[in-house]
Motif scaffolding. Sequence first.
Motif, PDB file in Angstrom:
ATOM      1  N   THR A 753       0.953  -1.057  -0.013  1.00  0.00           N
ATOM      2  CA  THR A 753       0.055  -0.167  -0.053  1.00  0.00           C
ATOM      3  C   THR A 753       0.801   1.289  -0.019  1.00  0.00           C
ATOM      4  OG1 THR A 753      -1.764  -1.207   1.024  1.00  0.00           O
ATOM      5  CG2 THR A 753      -1.795   1.292   1.271  1.00  0.00           C
ATOM      6  N   ILE A 754       0.576   2.250  -1.010  1.00  0.00           N
ATOM      7  CA  ILE A 754       1.424   3.453  -0.948  1.00  0.00           C
ATOM      8  C   ILE A 754       0.796   4.600  -0.928  1.00  0.00           C
ATOM      9  CG2 ILE A 754       2.876   4.699  -2.549  1.00  0.00           C
ATOM     10  CD1 ILE A 754       3.261   2.252  -4.338  1.00  0.00           C
ATOM     11  N   PRO A 755       1.009   5.458   0.179  1.00  0.00           N
ATOM     12  CA  PRO A 755       0.390   6.770   0.448  1.00  0.00           C
ATOM     13  C   PRO A 755       0.832   7.854  -0.610  1.00  0.00           C
ATOM     14  CG  PRO A 755       2.432   6.330   1.677  1.00  0.00           C
ATOM     15  CD  PRO A 755       2.233   5.204   0.908  1.00  0.00           C
ATOM     16  N   ILE A 756      -0.366   8.665  -0.939  1.00  0.00           N
ATOM     17  CA  ILE A 756      -0.257   9.514  -2.128  1.00  0.00           C
ATOM     18  C   ILE A 756      -0.541  10.694  -1.315  1.00  0.00           C
ATOM     19  CG2 ILE A 756      -1.143  10.261  -4.170  1.00  0.00           C
ATOM     20  CD1 ILE A 756      -0.775   7.068  -3.933  1.00  0.00           C
ATOM     21  N   GLN A 757       0.649  11.722  -1.583  1.00  0.00           N
ATOM     22  CA  GLN A 757       0.257  13.187  -1.263  1.00  0.00           C
ATOM     23  C   GLN A 757       0.020  13.974  -2.408  1.00  0.00           C
ATOM     24  OE1 GLN A 757       3.813  13.822   1.028  1.00  0.00           O
ATOM     25  NE2 GLN A 757       3.570  12.530   2.567  1.00  0.00           N
ATOM     26  N   THR A 765      -4.319   6.535  -0.592  1.00  0.00           N
ATOM     27  CA  THR A 765      -3.478   5.436  -0.579  1.00  0.00           C
ATOM     28  C   THR A 765      -4.137   4.485  -1.854  1.00  0.00           C
ATOM     29  OG1 THR A 765      -4.847   3.880   0.497  1.00  0.00           O
ATOM     30  CG2 THR A 765      -3.130   5.361   1.752  1.00  0.00           C
ATOM     31  N   ILE A 766      -3.144   3.736  -2.412  1.00  0.00           N
ATOM     32  CA  ILE A 766      -3.560   2.885  -3.501  1.00  0.00           C
ATOM     33  C   ILE A 766      -2.740   1.465  -2.979  1.00  0.00           C
ATOM     34  CG2 ILE A 766      -3.709   4.511  -5.408  1.00  0.00           C
ATOM     35  CD1 ILE A 766      -0.909   3.487  -6.201  1.00  0.00           C
ATOM     36  N   ILE A 777       1.672   2.535 -11.393  1.00  0.00           N
ATOM     37  CA  ILE A 777       1.651   3.073 -10.113  1.00  0.00           C
ATOM     38  C   ILE A 777       1.143   4.636 -10.391  1.00  0.00           C
ATOM     39  CG2 ILE A 777       2.739   3.802  -7.973  1.00  0.00           C
ATOM     40  CD1 ILE A 777       4.271   1.039  -8.428  1.00  0.00           C
ATOM     41  N   ARG A 778       1.915   5.212 -11.047  1.00  0.00           N
ATOM     42  CA  ARG A 778       1.565   6.824 -11.321  1.00  0.00           C
ATOM     43  C   ARG A 778       0.417   6.971 -11.653  1.00  0.00           C
ATOM     44  NH1 ARG A 778       6.270  10.460 -12.232  1.00  0.00           N
ATOM     45  NH2 ARG A 778       8.278   9.333 -11.807  1.00  0.00           N
ATOM     46  N   MET A 804       5.939   6.023  -1.534  1.00  0.00           N
ATOM     47  CA  MET A 804       5.365   7.046  -1.752  1.00  0.00           C
ATOM     48  C   MET A 804       5.201   7.738  -2.999  1.00  0.00           C
ATOM     49  SD  MET A 804       5.636  10.867   0.247  1.00  0.00           S
ATOM     50  CE  MET A 804       7.127  11.104  -0.722  1.00  0.00           C
ATOM     51  N   VAL A 805       4.062   8.319  -3.442  1.00  0.00           N
ATOM     52  CA  VAL A 805       3.948   9.434  -4.546  1.00  0.00           C
ATOM     53  C   VAL A 805       3.408  10.809  -3.959  1.00  0.00           C
ATOM     54  CG1 VAL A 805       2.717   9.733  -6.796  1.00  0.00           C
ATOM     55  CG2 VAL A 805       3.115   7.377  -5.747  1.00  0.00           C
TER      56      VAL A 805
END
Length: 810
Positions: A753-757, A765-766, A777-778, A804-805
């Motif tokens: 799970t990647i957090p998005i800011q 998150t995704i 992912i982007r 993270m992105v």
Amino acid sequence: MGYDFKVIEKKWDEEWKENPVARTKPTGSGKKFYCLDMFPYPSGSGLHVGHWRGYVLSDVYARIKWLEGYNVLHPMGWDAFGLPAENYAIQNKAHPKVATAKNIANFKKQLSEVGALYDWSKELNTTDPEYYKWTQWIFLQMYSAGLAYEADTEVNWCPVLKTVVANEEVVNGRCERSGALVEKKNVRQWMLKITDYADKLLEGLDRLDWPEKVKSMQRNWIGKSEGVEIQFEVSGITSPDSEEILKLPVFTTRPDTIFGVTFIVMAVDHELAETIIEPSQQKAVQEYRDQVAELGEKNQGDKLGVFTGSYALNPVTKDLIPIYFANYVLKEYGTGIVMAVPAHCQRDYEFAKKFDVSIKPVVQCPGGDWDGAYEGDGTLFNSGLFNGMQALGEGRKKITEYLAKVGSGKKVTRYRLRDWIFSRQRYWGEPIPLVHCQKCGVVAVPEKDLPVTLPDVEHYEPTGTGESPLASIEEWVNTMCPSCEGPAKRETNTMPQWAGSCWYFLRYPNPDLSDEPFSQKDMKYWMPVDLYVGGIEHAILHLLYARFYVKVLYDLGHLPFNEPFKRLFNQGMINRYSEKSGQVEKMSKSKGNVVNPDEIVEKYGSDVLRMYILFMGPPELDCEWQDTGLEGIKRFTQRLWRYLTDEKNILNDAGEEDVTAKKRTHRLIKEVQERLGAFKPNTALSACMEWLNDMIAQKMRISKKNAESVILLISTMAPHMASELMERLFDKKLQDCQWPTFDPALTQVDEITIPIQVGGKMRGTITVGANEKEQVIRDLARKAVTRYLIDKEIIKIVYVPKRMVNFVVS
Ligand code: ANZ
Ligand code: ZN
């Protein structure tokens, strides 16, 4: 060291020849899998890569089931009667038997290169008297059941082949085989009552795991249509064979539109045509006939017609309506006469406009006005008592009842299917086992005297008179009546080429059986065929005829099942660019774009050809042959060989396999098995390629057990190479191995799970696969936070792999 296919494929071909591994086990040995190819016609030009496409595909499934421990029946044989052998015999003055034997030998040699699991002890040949004895026997079963009858009917006559051809063999008025325009001719024929089976043939389709396209082609060919036959009295004309007023029967599926019938159209060659024509119209009708003949096949659907001079009475409105001849009415369908409703049938509408006949609407189009003919449902008007009813509901029902009550209509079911013209006036076919006796009429040849063998003749040329070349061999024709022992003559017509292929799949389990066509024990165990692979061109011919035969044999108590092929797969065609035409086209000699499989096997080996054919695209679709494709597959085989034969890559028994490598291989097993199961061998092969890339790129080593699994997967596509690898690495034979299994726990893809800011603030998150590609992912990240990006300009996207992105915004 590279992979030397020449030496290795030769070694295994010889080994398999000496010790056949594909021997079917006795009937009753465990679970069975009957894998059938449409057997080839052994033509003079040999196998082409199109044949290979079907054979390789079926072999993949035979091999899977074989490794799964099934008792596999994967036979091959020869559909060897037929015109090309006969034509060749005529040109070369050789017995068709000789050319056929030569062609079979060549086919067999070529087929051995496919490396398929054929059990050659099951080989059969439809021209072998021991085989066609039973083809004749089946005909006699039909004959005594009243399903074969003699008729002097108008048939399709091919002037080039000089024989009758079946309706199924005529495409757009031309003979499917010779391309000649088919003529109509009256010839005495043997017919099979396939129409008695129309309903059974329709119903059976619903239960089959067949491509929808083939099922719907069969449904259309049978063409069941429920309607009403309505009688139209002809004003002032009496019937030719009674004093009563002449009535014209029409077949309609829309009795609800009866109030809108404003004219009648019939086929000009209809048997009542002459009775209808008024003397004053004779000349006009003749001109019309000439016009139709002249236009002939060039006709692009032009509506031609002519007034007969006569009128009929609409049975409900009592209006007098004109009777026309028109070329859009088929003589053979329905009654050959149509009640025309120009307001609700487009063809009738165009005709009415052209001939200035009145148009009377009776069905209200729900949406209001309509241009041309409105063919849909709606409320009836202009229809007397029936006004206000739903046309296709109550209206149709009530009008049909009314017509029945007043005696002008009855419900009927029509079929497009016609009885099967079963005789050919040619030499190279099964003689029809009947004799004609002056005293007893037609008498069946007793079973003990079968087979009625083909005599040797000097001339194979068709006579063109409608008689078979057999008719001129007096010693053969003159025989004794089996019933009264008086002089009699043999039937000289032969069976069509389809006869042998209607039941060959019943014979494969035991092709040497001498006192029966097939044994009940074999039938119970082996049938129905589990997988049948062949071309779509047989959708209505062979596949309909074979179903018919099986249903008849079932009804007569000879078979314990009534559908022969549980699952059908149609492979697409292989096309290729033609220098001559500058287009990608079906392979053909005249286009100069045929690929000879022998040459490819010589240059690349059988395994590469097998894999290339599987890789070309979804097997049900047509695909394009490209020589460069072979190079890619060749590189793959070389790399795979090098990887698996490099000792460094295979762990010894003590070595611990890396989890990533183990998971990667289990995922491969899962992917290949699922994709093959779904008939997607092209993607199964690409899974293998991706696996190999990963193993090499990440320098992964593999356990012995997993190496064996990979070799087994590959063995379905490249059996020679796989056999050699299995022997070198493990000193084992494929037949001693089992189809691999995978551990589902190992095939799960890890997720992260990647957090998005956005602008440094957490906005979502995704969750993605651990090895998901950066671009994916982007894209997902952007979607997840779209609402925070509205009205903002993205200056930069910062991606910290797997962590993270961050969208930097202004
Ligand atoms: C009147 C009518 C009104 C029709 C209407 C259609 C629409 P299927 O469903 O394929 O069986 N027909 C009957 N015999 C024909 C023949 N020998 N040649 C050409 N056409 C023929 O088609 C049945 C319909 O095809 C019949 O219903 C008939 O036209 C036409 F609004 O009758 B109908
Ligand atoms: Zn007799």
